[in-house]
Design a protein around this motif. Structure first.
Motif, PDB file in Angstrom:
ATOM      1  N   SER A   6       0.846  -1.192   0.000  1.00 45.24           N
ATOM      2  CA  SER A   6       0.000   0.000   0.000  1.00 45.24           C
ATOM      3  C   SER A   6       0.881   1.242   0.000  1.00 45.24           C
ATOM      4  O   SER A   6       2.106   1.152   0.165  1.00 45.24           O
ATOM      5  CB  SER A   6      -0.913  -0.001   1.232  1.00 45.24           C
ATOM      6  OG  SER A   6      -0.146   0.038   2.421  1.00 45.24           O
ATOM      7  N   GLY A   7       0.244   2.395  -0.181  1.00 45.25           N
ATOM      8  CA  GLY A   7       0.967   3.654  -0.098  1.00 45.25           C
ATOM      9  C   GLY A   7       1.221   4.344  -1.414  1.00 45.25           C
ATOM     10  O   GLY A   7       1.760   5.452  -1.446  1.00 45.25           O
ATOM     11  N   GLY A   8       0.868   3.710  -2.506  1.00 42.23           N
ATOM     12  CA  GLY A   8       1.067   4.339  -3.808  1.00 42.23           C
ATOM     13  C   GLY A   8       0.133   5.515  -4.003  1.00 42.23           C
ATOM     14  O   GLY A   8      -0.784   5.753  -3.217  1.00 42.23           O
ATOM     15  N   LEU A  19       5.902   3.657   0.713  1.00 42.93           N
ATOM     16  CA  LEU A  19       5.177   2.417   0.473  1.00 42.93           C
ATOM     17  C   LEU A  19       5.333   1.496   1.683  1.00 42.93           C
ATOM     18  O   LEU A  19       6.369   1.509   2.352  1.00 42.93           O
ATOM     19  CB  LEU A  19       5.703   1.707  -0.774  1.00 42.93           C
ATOM     20  CG  LEU A  19       5.713   2.518  -2.070  1.00 42.93           C
ATOM     21  CD1 LEU A  19       6.170   1.628  -3.221  1.00 42.93           C
ATOM     22  CD2 LEU A  19       4.370   3.142  -2.359  1.00 42.93           C
ATOM     23  N   SER A  20       4.287   0.710   1.921  1.00 42.13           N
ATOM     24  CA  SER A  20       4.312  -0.261   3.013  1.00 42.13           C
ATOM     25  C   SER A  20       3.992  -1.642   2.475  1.00 42.13           C
ATOM     26  O   SER A  20       3.196  -1.788   1.548  1.00 42.13           O
ATOM     27  CB  SER A  20       3.286   0.106   4.086  1.00 42.13           C
ATOM     28  OG  SER A  20       3.553   1.364   4.655  1.00 42.13           O
ATOM     29  N   CYS A  21       4.604  -2.631   3.063  1.00 43.51           N
ATOM     30  CA  CYS A  21       4.346  -4.022   2.719  1.00 43.51           C
ATOM     31  C   CYS A  21       4.096  -4.771   4.019  1.00 43.51           C
ATOM     32  O   CYS A  21       5.026  -5.006   4.785  1.00 43.51           O
ATOM     33  CB  CYS A  21       5.520  -4.628   1.970  1.00 43.51           C
ATOM     34  SG  CYS A  21       5.327  -6.378   1.570  1.00 43.51           S
ATOM     35  N   LYS A  22       2.848  -5.098   4.266  1.00 39.78           N
ATOM     36  CA  LYS A  22       2.468  -5.798   5.481  1.00 39.78           C
ATOM     37  C   LYS A  22       2.514  -7.293   5.229  1.00 39.78           C
ATOM     38  O   LYS A  22       1.888  -7.796   4.291  1.00 39.78           O
ATOM     39  CB  LYS A  22       1.053  -5.389   5.889  1.00 39.78           C
ATOM     40  CG  LYS A  22       0.541  -6.040   7.156  1.00 39.78           C
ATOM     41  CD  LYS A  22       1.103  -5.368   8.385  1.00 39.78           C
ATOM     42  CE  LYS A  22       0.400  -5.883   9.634  1.00 39.78           C
ATOM     43  NZ  LYS A  22       0.921  -5.233  10.866  1.00 39.78           N
ATOM     44  N   ASN A  72       9.991  -5.164  12.435  1.00 40.02           N
ATOM     45  CA  ASN A  72       9.681  -6.585  12.613  1.00 40.02           C
ATOM     46  C   ASN A  72       8.439  -6.791  13.476  1.00 40.02           C
ATOM     47  O   ASN A  72       7.654  -7.706  13.227  1.00 40.02           O
ATOM     48  CB  ASN A  72      10.871  -7.310  13.239  1.00 40.02           C
ATOM     49  CG  ASN A  72      12.040  -7.416  12.282  1.00 40.02           C
ATOM     50  OD1 ASN A  72      11.871  -7.449  11.066  1.00 40.02           O
ATOM     51  ND2 ASN A  72      13.244  -7.458  12.830  1.00 40.02           N
ATOM     52  N   ASP A  73       8.273  -5.952  14.477  1.00 43.74           N
ATOM     53  CA  ASP A  73       7.114  -6.104  15.359  1.00 43.74           C
ATOM     54  C   ASP A  73       5.808  -5.832  14.616  1.00 43.74           C
ATOM     55  O   ASP A  73       4.801  -6.499  14.853  1.00 43.74           O
ATOM     56  CB  ASP A  73       7.241  -5.175  16.563  1.00 43.74           C
ATOM     57  CG  ASP A  73       8.371  -5.585  17.491  1.00 43.74           C
ATOM     58  OD1 ASP A  73       8.908  -4.731  18.205  1.00 43.74           O
ATOM     59  OD2 ASP A  73       8.722  -6.798  17.485  1.00 43.74           O
ATOM     60  N   GLN A  74       5.840  -4.837  13.718  1.00 50.96           N
ATOM     61  CA  GLN A  74       4.658  -4.522  12.925  1.00 50.96           C
ATOM     62  C   GLN A  74       4.544  -5.419  11.699  1.00 50.96           C
ATOM     63  O   GLN A  74       3.564  -5.336  10.963  1.00 50.96           O
ATOM     64  CB  GLN A  74       4.696  -3.061  12.453  1.00 50.96           C
ATOM     65  CG  GLN A  74       4.541  -2.029  13.552  1.00 50.96           C
ATOM     66  CD  GLN A  74       4.406  -0.622  12.974  1.00 50.96           C
ATOM     67  OE1 GLN A  74       3.874  -0.426  11.891  1.00 50.96           O
ATOM     68  NE2 GLN A  74       4.900   0.354  13.717  1.00 50.96           N
ATOM     69  N   ARG A  75       5.568  -6.244  11.464  1.00 54.31           N
ATOM     70  CA  ARG A  75       5.598  -7.132  10.292  1.00 54.31           C
ATOM     71  C   ARG A  75       5.434  -6.338   9.000  1.00 54.31           C
ATOM     72  O   ARG A  75       4.731  -6.761   8.083  1.00 54.31           O
ATOM     73  CB  ARG A  75       4.510  -8.204  10.391  1.00 54.31           C
ATOM     74  CG  ARG A  75       4.670  -9.137  11.585  1.00 54.31           C
ATOM     75  CD  ARG A  75       3.518 -10.126  11.676  1.00 54.31           C
ATOM     76  NE  ARG A  75       3.640 -11.005  12.827  1.00 54.31           N
ATOM     77  CZ  ARG A  75       4.084 -12.249  12.751  1.00 54.31           C
ATOM     78  NH1 ARG A  75       4.421 -12.764  11.601  1.00 54.31           N
ATOM     79  NH2 ARG A  75       4.163 -12.984  13.850  1.00 54.31           N
ATOM     80  N   THR A  76       6.107  -5.210   8.947  1.00 54.93           N
ATOM     81  CA  THR A  76       5.946  -4.310   7.806  1.00 54.93           C
ATOM     82  C   THR A  76       7.303  -3.856   7.282  1.00 54.93           C
ATOM     83  O   THR A  76       8.188  -3.513   8.072  1.00 54.93           O
ATOM     84  CB  THR A  76       5.098  -3.083   8.186  1.00 54.93           C
ATOM     85  OG1 THR A  76       3.831  -3.524   8.682  1.00 54.93           O
ATOM     86  CG2 THR A  76       4.862  -2.187   6.982  1.00 54.93           C
ATOM     87  N   VAL A  77       7.432  -3.854   5.973  1.00 48.77           N
ATOM     88  CA  VAL A  77       8.600  -3.311   5.299  1.00 48.77           C
ATOM     89  C   VAL A  77       8.180  -2.022   4.598  1.00 48.77           C
ATOM     90  O   VAL A  77       7.114  -1.966   3.992  1.00 48.77           O
ATOM     91  CB  VAL A  77       9.175  -4.309   4.280  1.00 48.77           C
ATOM     92  CG1 VAL A  77      10.324  -3.685   3.498  1.00 48.77           C
ATOM     93  CG2 VAL A  77       9.649  -5.572   4.986  1.00 48.77           C
TER      94      VAL A  77
END
Length: 125
Positions: A6-8, A19-22, A72-77
């Protein structure tokens, strides 16, 4: 494993996006994630990668402008994109794979097994 990018959006040249990658069902602290993009009429290309241990890599075209990070805690890049150019436009995908060691970070698309649905980035001139 599921990846949700998301984030585009639409931004003017010189602007920024994040951008985020969950990730779900995937241990970010162990395995790598990569961001790839595909412009209309062009092949998909690698943009940036982060290993399970946190090593980062960038394509030459985005060095100095993009920064990859993860929580890592949010599992998001995250992919922080600054000074965007029209040639940065395209659909951005995040991808993940499971590697034997946390320091290894593949740079080839064929080495990634799990892909998100993509998020569209449009940079206007």
């Amino acid at each position: 494993v599921q990846l949700q990018a998301s984030g585009g959006g639409l931004v003017q040249a010189g602007g920024s996006l994040r951008l985020s990658c969950k990730a779900s069902g995937f241990a970010l602290n162990h395995f790598p994630v990569g961001w790839f993009r595909q412009a209309p009429g062009k092949e998909r290309e690698g943009v940036s990668y982060i290993s399970g241990s946190g090593r980062t890599y960038y394509a030459d075209s985005v060095k100095g402008r993009f920064t990859i990070s993860k929580d890592n805690d949010q599992r998001t890049v995250f992919l922080h994109m600054n000074n965007l150019k029209p040639e940065d436009s395209g659909i951005y995908y995040c991808a993940a794979t499971e590697t034997a060691v946390t320091t290894y970070c593949p740079r080839m698309q064929s080495e990634y097994d799990y892909w998100g649905q993509g998020t569209l980035v449009t940079v206007s001139s």
